[in-house]
Write an enzyme that holds these catalytic residues in place. Sequence first.
Site: not given
Length: 491
Positions: A196, A270, A304, A401
Site C-alpha cells: 500500500k 522503519e 527519516c 522530527e
Amino acid sequence: MRKKSTTAALNFNTKWSYSPAPESTDHVQIKEKYDLFINGKFVKPSGGKYFDTINPATEKKVSSIALASSADVDKAVKAARNAYKQVWKDMPASERGKYLYRIARIIQEKARELAVIETLDGGKSIRESRDIDIPLAAAHFFYYAGWADKLEFAFPGRKAQSIGVCGQIIPWNFPLLMAAWKIAPALAAGNTVVLKPAETTSLTALKLAEIIQEAGLPAGVVNIITGAGPTGAALVQHPDVNKIAFTGSTDIGRLIQKSLAGTDKKYTLELGGKAANIIFEDAAIDQAVEGIVNGIFFNQGHVCCAGSRLFVQEGVAKEVIKKLKDRISTLIVGDPMDKNTDIGAINSKEQLNKIKSLVKIGINEGGECWQADCEVPSKGFWFRPTLFTNVAQSSKIVQEEIFGPVLTIQTFRTVEEAIEKANNTPYGLSGGVWSDKGAKVFKVSSKIKAGVIWANTYNKFDPTSPFGGFKESGVGREGGLHGLSPYVKFN
Ligand code: NAI
Ligand code: MG
C-alpha cells in the site's frame, strides 16, 4: 605573510537567476483514473470510491486513485496467498530472479517517465527523482535479483525458507524507492506481496504495477492497493498476512506494533529520526557545509535519516554558520520540474502545516530563526530553508522530527559532549561525523546509537548497505544481506 583578502562580501540577494530549464512532460502517460492492482489486473474498488492525488507544487489534480476497502484488502491478500501456494513458492529460484532482473531493466527503460511522475505527484525536485530515486529503485531490484538463487550462500549452513504473504506499507517521501526496498527482497526470498503506497503519492507504485504486468510476473505475486490509514490498518490486521513491513511515522509504527502483539506475524518497522550531524574543528569546513546542506535540505527535509540536528564545535561555529547561510542563500526553491531547482514543494498541506506549527513553537521557546529570503511561488506548498540557533536539548524542535527543511544548530566543546548530546534523543536512525582524524571518526561513530553513520559525507545510499534504526526509530533492517533476513524463516 598571507595577504588580506580584498574581495567584497558576496551578495546573493540579487535578481540575477538561471533561465528556466523545465523537464518536458510530453513523454509521460498518466491515466485519469487508477484502479487497484489485484491478481495481475487493474480492478475497480468494491466501494466504487476514488480520491484525488494532486501536484503539491500547483495544487492541481493529477489523477483519481481507487480507495481500497477492507473487502479489497481481503481480495488482494487472497490473490497473494494463491500465487504464493500455486506458483511462486516452488518456482526455481533462478526463475524468480529473472523476473526481478526484468523489472529492474524496465524501470531503467522508463526512468525518465517515472522521474517526471514522481516529481509531479510528490513535489520533489526532478534532479533528485531523476538522479537518485529512480536509479536507486532499479538498483534495488538488480541487487536482490542476484540473491534469489543464492539464499544458501546468504545464510550458509541453514535452509532459508520463504514466509508467505507480506503486507507492506510505505510513506510519501520516496514513493517508488520505498516500493523497491519492500518488494525486491520479499520476492527474491520467495514471498508474495500486498503493497500500500501513501495516499499523496500512489502514482509511481501504480506505474510499477504496469511494469510488473509488462514483465509477465505471475498474477497475484505483487498486488498494489491504494488508500489511506484505514486501508493500511486493514492490511495489518488481516489474519492471513505473515509479515508486515512498514515505513512511516513513529506514532503509526507504535499502533502497528501494538496491533501485532500476540499474533505470529513477523514485522519490520522503519520509523522516524532526528539525526545528529557533528562537525569537529578539524573537519574540512567547506565540504562539511555542503554535507550539512545535503543532510537537511535533500528532498525538502522529508527524510527519516535527515541530519536535522547540527552540532558544531565551538571554535568553528561562527565560520560554519556564516558559510552555511551564504550557501543556503544560493539554493533555488521553486518549480520541482525545473532542472535547476534544489528544493521543491512540501509534499502536502498537512505536512506544511506541521512544519509551520513546529517552527512557531521553536520561536516561542526562544529559538533564533533565520530563513533564506528567496521568493517562493504563490500557489502550492512551500517552505524556505530555515535555521535555528539558540536552542536547547530540551527544545521541542530539537527533540521532535519536523520532516521539513528546518535545521537546529547547537555547539559543543569536547568529543564526549558531542556524543552525549547526539545520543540525547528517543530516535536512533542515522548520524554524521565530520573530522580529519580517522580515530576520532571511529570513536564517535561507535558511540552513537544509530543504525547508519556517515563519515565526511551524508545521505549516501546503496542497495548493498543495511539501513534501519535503534530505539524509537524502529526494528529490523532493509537493504543488503540484512534486508533479506526479515523475509525468510528457518526450520
Ligand atoms: P504515516 O505514518 O501516517 O503514513 C505512512 C504510511 O502509513 C502511509 O501509507 C499511510 O497511509 C499509512 N498509515 C497511516 N495510518 C495507518 C494505520 N493506522 N495502519 C497502517 N497504515 C497506516 O505518516 P504521515 O501521516 O504521512 O506523516 C506524519 C509524520 O510522520 C510526518 O510529519 C513525519 O514526521 C513522519 N513520517 C516519517 C517518515 C519516515 O520515513 N521516518 C515517513 C512519513 C512520515
Ligand atoms: Mg500527489
